[in-house]
Design a protein around this motif. Sequence first.
Motif, PDB file in Angstrom:
ATOM      1  N   PHE A  41      43.813  28.069  19.502  1.00 43.27           N
ATOM      2  CA  PHE A  41      44.173  27.894  17.781  1.00 43.27           C
ATOM      3  C   PHE A  41      44.398  26.098  18.441  1.00 43.27           C
ATOM      4  N   VAL A  42      43.409  26.358  17.108  1.00 45.46           N
ATOM      5  CA  VAL A  42      43.082  24.937  17.552  1.00 45.46           C
ATOM      6  C   VAL A  42      43.541  23.975  16.283  1.00 45.46           C
ATOM      7  N   GLN A  66      43.334  41.923  26.525  1.00 51.77           N
ATOM      8  CA  GLN A  66      43.983  41.220  27.506  1.00 51.77           C
ATOM      9  C   GLN A  66      43.310  39.754  27.287  1.00 51.77           C
ATOM     10  N   TYR A  67      44.058  38.592  26.977  1.00 49.15           N
ATOM     11  CA  TYR A  67      43.686  37.434  26.490  1.00 49.15           C
ATOM     12  C   TYR A  67      44.200  35.735  26.773  1.00 49.15           C
ATOM     13  N   THR A  68      43.753  34.481  27.044  1.00 50.93           N
ATOM     14  CA  THR A  68      43.785  33.428  27.225  1.00 50.93           C
ATOM     15  C   THR A  68      43.763  33.213  26.029  1.00 50.93           C
ATOM     16  N   VAL A  69      44.841  32.625  25.614  1.00 47.42           N
ATOM     17  CA  VAL A  69      45.208  32.041  24.257  1.00 47.42           C
ATOM     18  C   VAL A  69      46.016  30.411  24.486  1.00 47.42           C
ATOM     19  N   ASP A  70      44.614  30.040  24.010  1.00 44.39           N
ATOM     20  CA  ASP A  70      44.755  27.764  24.633  1.00 44.39           C
ATOM     21  C   ASP A  70      45.423  27.704  22.930  1.00 44.39           C
ATOM     22  N   VAL A  71      46.030  26.562  23.296  1.00 36.04           N
ATOM     23  CA  VAL A  71      46.956  26.120  21.998  1.00 36.04           C
ATOM     24  C   VAL A  71      46.513  24.562  22.147  1.00 36.04           C
TER      25      VAL A  71
END
Length: 273
Positions: A41-42, A66-71
């Motif tokens: 989420f950029v 399953q994911y890595t969520v990167d804010v």
Amino acid sequence: MKIRLRAFLGFAAVVVATAVLVPAGSSRVAVPPKIFPTVYFVYANDCTFTMQNDAGNVITSLAPGQYTVDVRTPEAFGAVPLTSIGATGFAYCKGLAQFQLTGPGINLQTSVFGGCLADEVYTETFQPSTTYIAQDNNQPATTRTSFNTLSAAFTVSPTTVTSGSTSGTSSTDIVGSGIAVKATLAAMLNPQGVPSLTLKGKSVSKLQAGRYTFSITDRDSKGSFVIIAPNKSAKNLTGVKFVGKRSATLKLTAGRWAYSTGARKTVFVVTAA
């Protein structure tokens, strides 16, 4: 005499059961960590964001799993001198992002380390055939983004990272394997939250570009060891509540890097190989 005999037999049964459950010489072995695909989420500087995949493409739907969520924000919003630059409206999220991601099994809210960092990651599981909503609560009506997940037939499988870790330790190769590691850096976060980074006993101030293994000892239950790249993105290598030993391998490119706990930051330079 019968009472004593019953007590002895009861004690013997407990000993036998324990021997069966915990074989002699056994030890706990940490489960190798798994690397999940990342959904980003950029943010832009106007406090809006887009949802992107690992290739940097904007996406509107997601396979379940399953994911890595990167804010990620362009810079640490809390460090921007809003008054000095005459920022108005929702520029730089008024100094603090208020990201929220909700849906079945997920209720994620973050200010990206209180505005002190430009990147923060989480691990979340997205259910199949479901709708999720992401928004920034500074301006929810403007940023509200709804997206769907596909059916269970498209479930994403993680990749297990092989390691010889023992109890209390873990090892993750963030950039993949197959390329030589230049050296192992000793990273430390003491109980007072003071970070250090050394190579062969000497404090790191300059390195050549390449892959390095960070051998981290985190003794602070309220802080985490963070690496900040030249583009201001950050990798949280331990975790706020984690205490113990952990290793991670990173590719360091030329530029000014830093290691930090959020409140303290030390810069080091990476030169071209």
